[in-house]
Design a protein around this motif. Structure first.
Motif, PDB file in Angstrom:
ATOM      1  N   UNK A  24       0.886  -1.283  -0.125  1.00  0.00           N
ATOM      2  CA  UNK A  24       0.028  -0.046  -0.051  1.00  0.00           C
ATOM      3  C   UNK A  24       1.011   1.250   0.039  1.00  0.00           C
ATOM      4  N   UNK A  25       0.398   2.467  -0.289  1.00  0.00           N
ATOM      5  CA  UNK A  25       1.003   3.791  -0.386  1.00  0.00           C
ATOM      6  C   UNK A  25       1.367   4.011   1.341  1.00  0.00           C
ATOM      7  N   UNK A  26       2.752   4.330   1.280  1.00  0.00           N
ATOM      8  CA  UNK A  26       2.922   4.270   2.867  1.00  0.00           C
ATOM      9  C   UNK A  26       3.079   5.675   3.286  1.00  0.00           C
ATOM     10  N   UNK A  27       2.730   6.726   2.335  1.00  0.00           N
ATOM     11  CA  UNK A  27       2.987   8.170   2.790  1.00  0.00           C
ATOM     12  C   UNK A  27       1.835   9.120   2.728  1.00  0.00           C
ATOM     13  N   UNK A  28       0.694   8.536   2.868  1.00  0.00           N
ATOM     14  CA  UNK A  28      -0.612   9.319   2.649  1.00  0.00           C
ATOM     15  C   UNK A  28      -0.722  10.163   4.105  1.00  0.00           C
ATOM     16  N   UNK A  29      -0.803  11.448   3.964  1.00  0.00           N
ATOM     17  CA  UNK A  29      -0.983  12.048   5.200  1.00  0.00           C
ATOM     18  C   UNK A  29      -2.661  12.117   5.583  1.00  0.00           C
ATOM     19  N   UNK A  30      -2.815  11.327   6.844  1.00  0.00           N
ATOM     20  CA  UNK A  30      -4.111  11.069   7.000  1.00  0.00           C
ATOM     21  C   UNK A  30      -4.796  11.827   8.437  1.00  0.00           C
ATOM     22  N   UNK A  31      -3.918  12.938   8.810  1.00  0.00           N
ATOM     23  CA  UNK A  31      -4.510  13.601  10.011  1.00  0.00           C
ATOM     24  C   UNK A  31      -5.791  14.275   9.663  1.00  0.00           C
ATOM     25  N   UNK A  32      -6.062  14.685   8.547  1.00  0.00           N
ATOM     26  CA  UNK A  32      -7.480  15.335   8.363  1.00  0.00           C
ATOM     27  C   UNK A  32      -8.373  14.199   8.518  1.00  0.00           C
ATOM     28  N   UNK A  33      -8.326  13.183   7.811  1.00  0.00           N
ATOM     29  CA  UNK A  33      -9.129  11.983   7.996  1.00  0.00           C
ATOM     30  C   UNK A  33      -9.410  11.608   9.293  1.00  0.00           C
ATOM     31  N   UNK A  39     -15.129  13.205  14.345  1.00  0.00           N
ATOM     32  CA  UNK A  39     -16.152  14.311  14.226  1.00  0.00           C
ATOM     33  C   UNK A  39     -17.385  13.488  13.721  1.00  0.00           C
ATOM     34  N   UNK A  40     -17.019  12.292  13.192  1.00  0.00           N
ATOM     35  CA  UNK A  40     -18.416  11.546  12.806  1.00  0.00           C
ATOM     36  C   UNK A  40     -18.535  10.328  13.926  1.00  0.00           C
TER      37      UNK A  40
END
Length: 341
Positions: A24-33, A39-40
């Motif tokens: 898998x892609x190792x570098x996705x910035x997922x802080x926003x997710x 919040x959900x």
């Protein structure tokens, strides 16, 4: 799960410092997710949408296809099992070496299964099978089937339904998705994953796209609520932020080139060509099992023992490019292994 998979870090008690076994892609910035899912949080108090309707609608807009041509699934794997079930008892041909779940799904649903090697795919013009399973780009080899070749096969084999797994399509710029062929070829089903390219395999999210007739046939077997509320919300967030989250193929391929060049200098390794940042390595000494055990115990590094891919043997491992720092950890570890062997 007959053959098993990579990313089996959960089987080991020691800490894994670098995981090369998962492609898998190792570098996705997922802080926003992460914040979006926090919040959900209250969504867990209610049942999720039965068929992930809101995500299905947003995805149809994003892909510019009819909403009735889509099924949202619990990872791409659910799609494979639904397809196999909807064609229960059919004749399936699987292009190998490849992802084991095609075979597992077909066996579970009493398919008569045959296999062809990837390098035979374009040599065989006519397939006598009901279904043909192709991973494009392929896992674990990183090989690709160009769209012109696919179109030729679709035309000649109009009685064969092609299942095209595009889980890794965002990991190459040598080909593009074949979604634009869906309306022209009624014998094409495309399965895609949102977990590999966005680094969310734990959430299990994918989809299939085909013509409305096949969607109705496949959807008949789909249980409700297989996609949970967090996965639905994550999917919508990822669609809205895909430009900032998807991997930069240019940078990814550049890092892979540096990585493979260093690996090729290590005695005892044969690096196989690949159009993706993951690739096969053939060991000229020792075995994949022994090397995997050595790397875990001595360095806390996990690789993919690829010997259980049909068509490969105990000499093969699969490695996925990671960050430059982690790549160097593996390079140093393999140098030590090479000297000991």
């Amino acid at each position: 799960m007959i053959h098993g998979h990579g990313d089996d870090a959960y089987l080991f008690t020691s800490a894994i410092k670098a995981n090369f076994s998962t492609n898998i892609w190792y570098g996705a910035p997922l802080v926003g997710l992460k914040q979006h899912l926090f919040n959900s949080w209250d969504l867990i108090k209610s049942y999720p949408e039965a068929s992930a309707e809101s995500l299905r609608l947003e995805l149809s807009i994003d892909l510019e296809v009819d909403v009735e041509q889509l099924i949202i699934t619990n990872g791409a794997t659910e799609a494979f099992y639904l397809i196999a079930q909807s064609f229960k008892g059919s004749k399936s041909c699987i292009v190998i070496p490849t992802f084991s779940e095609y075979e597992d799904a077909c066996k579970l649903n009493e398919h008569e299964i045959s296999f062809i090697n990837w390098n035979e795919l374009e040599e065989i013009k006519k397939f006598p099978d009901d279904l043909l399973w192709i991973c494009n780009p392929n896992n674990p080899t990183g090989c690709i089937l160009h769209k012109t070749a696919l179109v030729n096969l679709l035309k000649i084999n109009s009685d064969t339904t092609f299942i095209l797994d595009e889980a890794y399509i965002d990991f190459t710029d040598d080909i593009s998705s074949s979604i634009d062929l869906i309306n022209d070829y009624k014998n094409l089903i495309i399965v895609k994953s949102l977990t590999k390219n966005f680094s969310i395999p734990g959430l299990r999210l994918g989809y299939l796209i085909t013509n409305k007739t096949l969607v109705q046939k496949i959807e008949f077997y789909k249980a409700p609520w297989t996609v949970n509320s967090f996965a639905i919300e994550a999917g919508k967030y990822l669609l809205h932020h895909k430009n900032e989250l998807l991997p930069s193929i240019k940078d990814y391929k550049s890092e892979k080139k540096k990585f493979t060049e260093k690996l090729s200098r290590i005695s005892g390794l044969k690096i196989h060509n690949s159009k993706t940042p993951y690739f096969l390595v053939e060991l000229e000494k020792s075995s994949a099992f022994e090397l995997k055990k050595f790397l875990i115990s001595e360095f806390g590094i996990l690789i993919r023992d690829a010997s259980n891919f049909r068509g490969l043997n105990s000499s093969f491992i699969r490695i996925a490019t990671q960050s430059a720092k982690k790549n160097d950890l593996l390079i140093k570890a393999l140098h030590k292994w090479s000297k000991l062997n």
